[in-house]
Write a protein that holds these residues in place. Structure first.
Motif, mmCIF file in Angstrom:
data_model
loop_
_atom_site.group_PDB
_atom_site.id
_atom_site.type_symbol
_atom_site.label_atom_id
_atom_site.label_comp_id
_atom_site.label_asym_id
_atom_site.label_seq_id
_atom_site.Cartn_x
_atom_site.Cartn_y
_atom_site.Cartn_z
ATOM 1 N N TYR A 1 -19.222 -4.030 -6.779
ATOM 2 C CA TYR A 1 -19.023 -2.594 -6.986
ATOM 3 C C TYR A 1 -17.721 -2.352 -7.755
ATOM 4 O O TYR A 1 -17.682 -1.624 -8.748
ATOM 5 C CB TYR A 1 -18.996 -1.860 -5.634
ATOM 6 C CG TYR A 1 -18.366 -0.487 -5.729
ATOM 7 C CD1 TYR A 1 -19.073 0.596 -6.235
ATOM 8 C CD2 TYR A 1 -17.023 -0.283 -5.356
ATOM 9 C CE1 TYR A 1 -18.476 1.849 -6.358
ATOM 10 C CE2 TYR A 1 -16.423 0.969 -5.471
ATOM 11 C CZ TYR A 1 -17.162 2.026 -5.978
ATOM 12 O OH TYR A 1 -16.569 3.257 -6.110
ATOM 13 N N HIS B 1 -7.805 -5.552 -9.405
ATOM 14 C CA HIS B 1 -8.056 -5.298 -7.986
ATOM 15 C C HIS B 1 -9.375 -5.978 -7.577
ATOM 16 O O HIS B 1 -9.443 -6.646 -6.539
ATOM 17 C CB HIS B 1 -8.079 -3.780 -7.753
ATOM 18 C CG HIS B 1 -8.502 -3.362 -6.373
ATOM 19 N ND1 HIS B 1 -9.763 -2.887 -6.104
ATOM 20 C CD2 HIS B 1 -7.842 -3.322 -5.184
ATOM 21 C CE1 HIS B 1 -9.863 -2.578 -4.810
ATOM 22 N NE2 HIS B 1 -8.705 -2.837 -4.232
ATOM 23 N N HIS C 1 0.830 -1.209 0.000
ATOM 24 C CA HIS C 1 0.000 0.000 0.000
ATOM 25 C C HIS C 1 0.865 1.260 0.000
ATOM 26 O O HIS C 1 0.556 2.242 -0.673
ATOM 27 C CB HIS C 1 -0.960 0.008 1.203
ATOM 28 C CG HIS C 1 -2.196 -0.817 0.968
ATOM 29 N ND1 HIS C 1 -2.228 -2.177 1.169
ATOM 30 C CD2 HIS C 1 -3.416 -0.465 0.511
ATOM 31 C CE1 HIS C 1 -3.434 -2.633 0.848
ATOM 32 N NE2 HIS C 1 -4.185 -1.616 0.456
ATOM 33 N N PHE D 1 -11.237 3.319 0.032
ATOM 34 C CA PHE D 1 -12.103 4.482 -0.198
ATOM 35 C C PHE D 1 -11.507 5.759 0.395
ATOM 36 O O PHE D 1 -11.936 6.849 0.060
ATOM 37 C CB PHE D 1 -13.478 4.252 0.448
ATOM 38 C CG PHE D 1 -14.448 3.512 -0.435
ATOM 39 C CD1 PHE D 1 -14.209 3.344 -1.789
ATOM 40 C CD2 PHE D 1 -15.628 3.006 0.091
ATOM 41 C CE1 PHE D 1 -15.100 2.672 -2.600
ATOM 42 C CE2 PHE D 1 -16.538 2.332 -0.715
ATOM 43 C CZ PHE D 1 -16.272 2.156 -2.058
ATOM 44 N N SER E 1 -10.073 1.817 4.704
ATOM 45 C CA SER E 1 -10.404 1.208 3.408
ATOM 46 C C SER E 1 -9.787 2.027 2.281
ATOM 47 O O SER E 1 -9.465 3.216 2.468
ATOM 48 C CB SER E 1 -11.935 1.194 3.270
ATOM 49 O OG SER E 1 -12.337 1.454 1.945
ATOM 50 N N SER F 1 -18.732 -1.051 0.977
ATOM 51 C CA SER F 1 -19.312 -1.313 -0.353
ATOM 52 C C SER F 1 -19.601 -2.806 -0.483
ATOM 53 O O SER F 1 -19.203 -3.601 0.370
ATOM 54 C CB SER F 1 -18.329 -0.904 -1.453
ATOM 55 O OG SER F 1 -17.357 -1.904 -1.605
ATOM 56 N N GLY G 1 -14.863 -0.629 3.844
ATOM 57 C CA GLY G 1 -15.429 0.712 3.617
ATOM 58 C C GLY G 1 -16.932 0.660 3.401
ATOM 59 O O GLY G 1 -17.551 1.688 3.130
ATOM 60 N N ARG H 1 -8.316 9.414 -5.328
ATOM 61 C CA ARG H 1 -9.450 10.254 -5.736
ATOM 62 C C ARG H 1 -8.972 11.468 -6.528
ATOM 63 O O ARG H 1 -9.571 11.846 -7.529
ATOM 64 C CB ARG H 1 -10.240 10.732 -4.501
ATOM 65 C CG ARG H 1 -10.956 9.611 -3.757
ATOM 66 C CD ARG H 1 -11.908 8.860 -4.658
ATOM 67 N NE ARG H 1 -12.632 7.807 -3.965
ATOM 68 C CZ ARG H 1 -12.930 6.633 -4.501
ATOM 69 N NH1 ARG H 1 -12.554 6.331 -5.732
ATOM 70 N NH2 ARG H 1 -13.611 5.735 -3.815
HETATM 71 C C1 HEM Z 1 -6.029 -7.712 0.403
HETATM 72 C C2 HEM Z 1 -5.977 -6.686 -0.377
HETATM 73 C C3 HEM Z 1 -7.125 -5.759 -0.652
HETATM 74 C C4 HEM Z 1 -8.445 -5.922 -0.393
HETATM 75 C C5 HEM Z 1 -9.149 -7.115 0.220
HETATM 76 C C6 HEM Z 1 -9.120 -4.737 -0.829
HETATM 77 C C7 HEM Z 1 -10.469 -4.527 -0.758
HETATM 78 C C8 HEM Z 1 -11.135 -3.417 -1.221
HETATM 79 C C9 HEM Z 1 -12.548 -3.218 -1.175
HETATM 80 C C10 HEM Z 1 -13.564 -4.235 -0.656
HETATM 81 C C11 HEM Z 1 -12.805 -2.015 -1.690
HETATM 82 C C12 HEM Z 1 -14.178 -1.350 -1.858
HETATM 83 C C13 HEM Z 1 -14.366 -0.331 -0.775
HETATM 84 C C14 HEM Z 1 -14.739 -0.923 0.535
HETATM 85 O O1 HEM Z 1 -15.897 -1.313 0.708
HETATM 86 O O2 HEM Z 1 -13.836 -0.992 1.402
HETATM 87 C C15 HEM Z 1 -11.562 -1.434 -2.064
HETATM 88 C C16 HEM Z 1 -11.435 -0.206 -2.641
HETATM 89 C C17 HEM Z 1 -10.240 0.329 -2.989
HETATM 90 N N1 HEM Z 1 -8.991 -0.228 -2.829
HETATM 91 FE FE1 HEM Z 1 -8.595 -2.053 -2.169
HETATM 92 N N2 HEM Z 1 -8.209 -3.890 -1.388
HETATM 93 C C18 HEM Z 1 -6.971 -4.465 -1.282
HETATM 94 C C19 HEM Z 1 -5.767 -3.943 -1.711
HETATM 95 C C20 HEM Z 1 -5.618 -2.695 -2.233
HETATM 96 C C21 HEM Z 1 -4.378 -2.123 -2.661
HETATM 97 C C22 HEM Z 1 -3.004 -2.790 -2.601
HETATM 98 C C23 HEM Z 1 -4.647 -0.866 -3.078
HETATM 99 C C24 HEM Z 1 -3.626 0.096 -3.563
HETATM 100 C C25 HEM Z 1 -3.650 1.345 -3.272
HETATM 101 C C26 HEM Z 1 -6.060 -0.656 -2.964
HETATM 102 C C27 HEM Z 1 -6.733 0.505 -3.304
HETATM 103 C C28 HEM Z 1 -8.077 0.665 -3.274
HETATM 104 C C29 HEM Z 1 -8.755 1.834 -3.792
HETATM 105 C C30 HEM Z 1 -8.094 3.059 -4.396
HETATM 106 C C31 HEM Z 1 -10.102 1.637 -3.621
HETATM 107 C C32 HEM Z 1 -11.244 2.551 -4.061
HETATM 108 C C33 HEM Z 1 -11.681 2.072 -5.429
HETATM 109 C C34 HEM Z 1 -12.892 2.791 -6.016
HETATM 110 O O3 HEM Z 1 -13.729 3.337 -5.283
HETATM 111 O O4 HEM Z 1 -13.015 2.758 -7.252
HETATM 112 N N3 HEM Z 1 -6.629 -1.791 -2.474
HETATM 113 N N4 HEM Z 1 -10.552 -2.321 -1.768
#
Ligand code: HEM
Length: 356
Positions: free
Chosen positions: A312, A290, A37, A113, A111, A307, A305, A119
């Motif tokens: 989504y 992702h 991250h 988010f 999260s 969602s 977060g 953003r």
């Molecule tokens: C085990 C690894 C990961 C899991 C399980 C995960 C899970 C999620 C989930 C479920 C969301 C939707 C928002 C929510 O309800 O929380 C999300 C959004 C997001 N995640 Fe991850 N994530 C992971 C790794 C990463 C990594 C390495 C990044 C790099 C920065 C990242 C960046 C983001 C971003 C920018 C969003 C917002 C996306 C949008 O709204 O279009 N995530 N993630």
């Protein structure tokens, strides 16, 4: 000055604090989760830095030729960084869902988010608030802290790169020069090509009448779409439906740059458009990777977060695109051999010529 001092390594390498460690139950994979991250956020920082340069160049009244080359270079660099961001997911996927469960609950409710830089990046590339998918009736910036939310909203009030590209394309010379009107010349060439295609379908020895009817209808549909670029009223209708988001002048100019990209004066512009499409496509690829990674980590669980998680995120890969119009232009490309020749004065104006 030495290596560690210049790079502030003491600080950099001391900020990976395992939440599981603090609770006395260190989870081995949490280090990977934090490092991944943090590196993402560093690369987001670099992308925003490249966007500073690109947006400075396109933000003025005119885009200088030499500066356009620099903008293309930075845009191509962003694409390379995005490709790296996609492949970093491979490393994260070496963590299994069970390893993740060892510390996932300790992260709540943080999260992705809440990534301000992500953003900012979306907003600056040109993704509009009203074009975003809704989740839980909340606005996309609801989970940001108030300071970050203010900065993202401040950015939304400024022109995005997409807005700037629209203005820049709308100013493209050559599209209407002297007696030359690109759209008229092109409409003729397109009609000639379509009637040739129709002739081939009508006289095709192996197609049934029903098959011919289907193919002819599809060609008529392409022609009707093209009218959207020629005709004010038809364009306004398509724009209101969201089928086109760029201005009509910008779309015509983009089509012109795609078609006449071999002319030196069109080449850098074409490369800029291509880099924007690469950027858009690679970001969509990241969103998809992702989402798939999330589905194997969480299955159908909701995100931290709030969602729906996978559903989504997968939908954003399709919908959160800022440069779809540039992709749609491919509908109207014709082979080089069918291109209407440029009048001499326009062609000369677009070429370099060195006098001895
Ligand atoms: C085990 C690894 C990961 C899991 C399980 C995960 C899970 C999620 C989930 C479920 C969301 C939707 C928002 C929510 O309800 O929380 C999300 C959004 C997001 N995640 Fe991850 N994530 C992971 C790794 C990463 C990594 C390495 C990044 C790099 C920065 C990242 C960046 C983001 C971003 C920018 C969003 C917002 C996306 C949008 O709204 O279009 N995530 N993630």
């Amino acid at each position: 000055m030495d290596y560690a001092g210049y790079l502030k390594l003491r600080e950099l390498l001391s900020i990976q604090e395992l939440e599981s460690g603090k609770r006395g139950t260190p989870a081995h994979d949490e280090m990977l989760f934090i490092v991944i991250h943090q590196t993402y956020e560093l690369w987001f920082k670099q992308i925003l830095h490249e966007l500073d340069l690109i947006q400075d160049i396109f933000g003025g009244k005119a885009v200088d030729d030499a500066a356009l080359g620099r903008a293309v270079h930075s845009a191509e660099r962003i694409v390379k960084i995005e490709q790296l961001l996609v492949s970093q997911i491979d490393i994260l996927e070496t963590m299994t869902p069970m390893d993740f469960l060892e510390f996932r609950n300790l992260l709540m409710p943080s999260s992705g988010f809440q990534s301000e830089q992500f953003r900012l990046l979306e907003v600056r590339l040109g993704l509009k608030r009203e074009a975003r998918l809704a989740f839980n009736d909340e606005s996309f910036d609801a989970s940001l802290d108030p300071g970050a939310r203010g900065r993202v909203r401040g950015q939304e009030a400024k022109p995005s790169l997409r807005d700037q590209i629209d203005d820049w394309l709308s100013r493209t010379p050559f599209v209407d020069q002297g007696g030359f009107h690109f759209r008229d010349a092109y409409a003729k060439a397109l009609d000639a090509m379509l009637s040739q295609d129709m002739g081939q379908i009508r006289t095709h020895p192996h197609l049934s009448q029903a098959e011919k009817d289907v193919q002819l209808a599809s060609l008529q549909k392409s022609r009707a779409m093209f009218d959207g670029l020629l005709d004010d009223a038809r364009y306004a209708e398509l724009h209101a439906q969201g089928a086109w988001t760029f201005s009509r002048r910008a779309l015509q100019a983009a089509l012109f740059l795609f078609l006449y990209r071999d002319e030196p004066a069109a080449n850098a512009g074409f490369r800029m458009l291509k880099a924007l499409m690469d950027m858009d496509e690679t970001l969509a690829l990241w969103r998809m990777r992702h989402a798939l990674m999330v589905s194997r980590m969480l299955g159908r669980k909701v995100g931290t977060g709030g969602s729906s998680g996978y559903d989504y995120l997968r939908a954003t890969a399709d919908k959160h695109r800022a440069y779809n119009d540039l992709f749609a232009i491919a509908t109207f490309l014709i082979p080089r051999s069918a291109l209407p020749p440029l009048p001499d004065d326009v062609r000369k104006a677009m070429r370099y010529r060195y006098e001895a």
